[in-house]
Structure formats: C-alpha cells, structure tokens
Design a protein around this motif. Structure first.
Motif, PDB file in Angstrom:
ATOM      1  N   ALA A   1       0.850  -1.207   0.000  1.00 37.72           N
ATOM      2  CA  ALA A   1       0.000   0.000   0.000  1.00 37.72           C
ATOM      3  C   ALA A   1       0.877   1.244   0.000  1.00 37.72           C
ATOM      4  O   ALA A   1       1.842   1.337   0.769  1.00 37.72           O
ATOM      5  N   THR A   2       0.533   2.192  -0.869  1.00 40.59           N
ATOM      6  CA  THR A   2       1.316   3.422  -1.000  1.00 40.59           C
ATOM      7  C   THR A   2       0.392   4.637  -0.976  1.00 40.59           C
ATOM      8  O   THR A   2      -0.835   4.491  -0.920  1.00 40.59           O
ATOM      9  N   ALA A   3       1.017   5.815  -1.084  1.00 33.70           N
ATOM     10  CA  ALA A   3       0.249   7.069  -1.109  1.00 33.70           C
ATOM     11  C   ALA A   3      -0.369   7.339  -2.474  1.00 33.70           C
ATOM     12  O   ALA A   3      -1.039   8.355  -2.660  1.00 33.70           O
ATOM     13  N   LEU A   4      -0.162   6.455  -3.460  1.00 37.92           N
ATOM     14  CA  LEU A   4      -0.740   6.665  -4.804  1.00 37.92           C
ATOM     15  C   LEU A   4      -2.268   6.734  -4.723  1.00 37.92           C
ATOM     16  O   LEU A   4      -2.905   5.849  -4.143  1.00 37.92           O
ATOM     17  N   ALA A   5      -2.845   7.777  -5.330  1.00 39.53           N
ATOM     18  CA  ALA A   5      -4.301   7.884  -5.393  1.00 39.53           C
ATOM     19  C   ALA A   5      -4.783   7.322  -6.729  1.00 39.53           C
ATOM     20  O   ALA A   5      -3.994   7.113  -7.655  1.00 39.53           O
ATOM     21  N   SER A   6      -6.085   7.102  -6.820  1.00 39.01           N
ATOM     22  CA  SER A   6      -6.664   6.580  -8.053  1.00 39.01           C
ATOM     23  C   SER A   6      -6.306   7.512  -9.223  1.00 39.01           C
ATOM     24  O   SER A   6      -6.412   8.737  -9.109  1.00 39.01           O
ATOM     25  N   GLY A   7      -5.857   6.949 -10.326  1.00 40.11           N
ATOM     26  CA  GLY A   7      -5.522   7.752 -11.503  1.00 40.11           C
ATOM     27  C   GLY A   7      -4.094   8.256 -11.524  1.00 40.11           C
ATOM     28  O   GLY A   7      -3.656   8.841 -12.514  1.00 40.11           O
ATOM     29  N   GLU A   8      -3.348   8.044 -10.418  1.00 37.50           N
ATOM     30  CA  GLU A   8      -1.954   8.526 -10.363  1.00 37.50           C
ATOM     31  C   GLU A   8      -0.967   7.412 -10.689  1.00 37.50           C
ATOM     32  O   GLU A   8      -1.231   6.239 -10.396  1.00 37.50           O
ATOM     33  N   ILE A   9       0.168   7.815 -11.234  1.00 34.71           N
ATOM     34  CA  ILE A   9       1.307   6.900 -11.352  1.00 34.71           C
ATOM     35  C   ILE A   9       2.522   7.539 -10.668  1.00 34.71           C
ATOM     36  O   ILE A   9       2.554   8.756 -10.439  1.00 34.71           O
TER      37      ILE A   9
END
Ligand SMILES: Cc1cc2nc3c(=O)[nH]c(=O)nc-3n(C[C@H](O)[C@H](O)[C@H](O)COP(=O)(O)OP(=O)(O)OC[C@H]3O[C@@H](n4cnc5c(N)ncnc54)[C@H](O)[C@@H]3O)c2cc1C
Length: 284
Positions: free
Chosen positions: A155-163
């Motif tokens: 699990a990371t801080a990446l939000a939906s739609g981000e790379i």
C-alpha cells in the motif's frame, strides 16, 4: 497459471497513458510482479496500459535538487548508470542486489516502489536517502517523501488515476559514505532483511546518520533511534553495535517460514552493524 483475458494498450505518449489510467486501466511496467500475480489470479485487471515503454518516463538526469530518475528506468539502468554510481552510489549498489539479471533487465524503479513489497530492496535505500517520489495524474502532479509514500504492505500514497513518474535522490557530498547490506532469501532473491546506511562524517565525528530498513516490518522505515544514537559519536565498534541494537526498537517484526520475528530482529541488528561499518569506511 493462465491469467484471465485482458485488453492491452501500448500508448505512444504519457498523456494517452494517464487518460486510460484515469478511466480505470492498470499500469504495466516491467511486469515482473504484476504478470506473476495475474497468472496466479491474485490480480485480474481488465485493461493493462504499458507505461514501461514510454520514453518520457525513461531517463536519468541531474537537476538542481538532485538526480531525477524516470519511473521506467530499469533496475539495470539504475545499477549501471555512471551518473548514479558517481553521485548517489547507495541507489546503484541497491539496484545490483535485486533479483537476478533477467529481473533487473525488465523490472523498473517505478514498478518496484508502486508495488511496495515489504521485502523489496529500493525502499530501504530511498528511506535512507530521504528521496522524493513524484506522483502524476492526467490533471496534477505532487511530490511526497519516501517516508510518506510507503504506507503499509503493498500500500502506498498513490491515489486513483496517479502513477509514479519520477524518483529524486540527493547528490552525495564527499564526506558521506553509504552501504546496502542484505540477507537474501535464496529462492526469491528478496530481502529477509535489508539495511541501508548513509553516514556523513565531519571533524572526526558522525555528523548525520540515516538508516533505512526493509524486510523487517509491514513497510520500510527509518530507524531514527539508531540514527540519533550514532550522531555525535566517533563511530567506534561499541557506538555502532549499541546503535544497531536500536534498529528493531518498537517494530512489530514479520514472521514467516523463512525467519521468525525474533530471528529477523536479530538479523536486522547484525546487518545494520555491517551497513554502518561499511558506510563509515567509505566516508572521505
Ligand atoms: C524472480 C524474481 C525475483 C525478484 N527479486 C527481487 C528482489 O530481490 N528485490 C526486489 O526488490 N524485487 C525483486 N523482485 C521484484 C522486481 O523488482 C519487480 O521488478 C518489481 O517489484 C516490479 O517492477 P515492475 O517494473 O516489473 O512492475 P510491474 O510488475 O509491471 O507492476 C507492479 C505493480 O506496480 C504498478 N505500477 C508499475 N509501474 C507503476 C508506476 N510507474 N506508477 C504506478 N504504478 C505502477 C502495476 O500496476 C502493478 O500493480 C523480483 C521479481 C521476480 C519475478
């Protein structure tokens, strides 16, 4: 061992890729973690967008604030880049420890950190380097610290739609020595524990110490108690061994068939000592 059927797109530009990802497509980079998961049906994305081939994400260059490494740079690129070897040797040393030559040729730095395996190698180095991770969507860009990026197991801080688009690491000064030391799980190559030490010496004393840990806990972390214990000391064997004992402090250690929690904690102290000794020996 056969994945569910899926669509595959190899976009020509990053903009096209981000547009598809915003609509729910899943990024594919080196495929070294995602494809095995799909074959085991642990992941069944309907649409893969191949960002591993995008030239816009494959670069290594120096900027005013450090070295900028595009997400699609392979582990081999990072291991062998003269720029990284010369100016941030901890990262190239760490890349050389990942898996085997096939994995290093295909796997990417962006894919590795986005996957956030708790036993992956890069996270220890990125914690010690206080690296920055650039996250990009079709509409915005933001930068997070390595400490803020790794949130939990996978699990990371990446939000939906981000790379992950880029990793930024510092250019080391002459007084800094670094080392990555890893207890290898021989079947997979992953770290049972991996310790990254980054030590700056000034006036005969340890001025700053940064220690990144992987494999021990649910996520990578910085061993701040050990860092504080080292700073201001001369870096004697006793100083190093006392500080290393603090590395597992307050950590709920992983336990599996390869190593119990207590054994992992013990290994972390041993490999921390080795990494600190080696880093100190490399200070000018
Ligand atoms: C045999 C073997 C041994 C290995 N040994 C080691 C080892 O010793 N140490 C180690 O650290 N790793 C090891 N790995 C893992 C390897 O480093 C992978 O390369 C890495 O985990 C995933 O990178 P990838 O580019 O292949 O990503 P992929 O497998 O393509 O993707 C992995 C995940 O990240 C997502 N993703 C990919 N790129 C991005 C991006 N830029 N932004 C957002 N999300 C993205 C994908 O959607 C997917 O969820 C090993 C793998 C194998 C198969």
């Amino acid at each position: 061992m056969i994945p569910q059927s899926f669509d595959y797109t190899a976009p020509a530009t990053l903009d096209q890729a981000l547009g598809l990802i915003a609509q729910g497509a899943k990024p594919l980079a080196g495929g070294m973690s995602l494809i095995p998961m799909m074959k085991l049906r642990l992941a069944s994305p309907e649409h893969l967008v191949d960002i591993g081939r995008l030239k816009e994400l494959n670069y290594i260059r120096e900027g005013a604030d450090g070295l900028h490494i595009g997400a699609a740079a392979t582990h081999y690129d990072v291991e062998t880049s003269p720029l990284i070897r010369g100016k941030c040797p901890l990262l190239s040393e760490t890349a050389g420890y990942i898996g085997d030559v096939q994995v290093r040729n295909m796997g990417t730095i962006g894919g590795s950190i986005a996957h956030a395996d708790p036993s992956a190698d890069y996270p220890a180095a990125l914690q010690a380097l206080e690296a920055k991770i650039v996250l990009q969507s079709g509409t915005a860009q933001r930068t997070v610290s390595a400490a803020g990026f790794f949130v939990d197991t996978f699990a990371t801080a990446l939000a939906s739609g981000e790379i992950v688009s880029e990793v930024i690491v510092p250019v080391e000064d002459a007084g800094t020595g670094t080392s990555y030391q890893k207890m290898v799980q021989p079947a997979s190559g992953f770290a049972i524990v991996g310790l990254a030490a980054r030590i700056r010496r000034a006036g005969g004393k340890i001025a700053t110490a940064r220690i990144g840990v992987t494999g021990l806990a649910n996520k990578s972390y910085r061993a701040t108690a050990a860092e504080k214990a080292l700073e201001g000391t001369a870096g004697s064997a006793t100083d190093i061994q006392s500080a290393a004992l603090l590395v597992p402090q307050g950590v709920e250690a992983n336990s599996d068939l390869h190593a119990s929690a207590d054994y992992r904690k013990h290994l972390a102290t041993v490999y921390a000592s080795r990494a600190i000794f080696a880093a100190l020996a490399r200070t000018a």
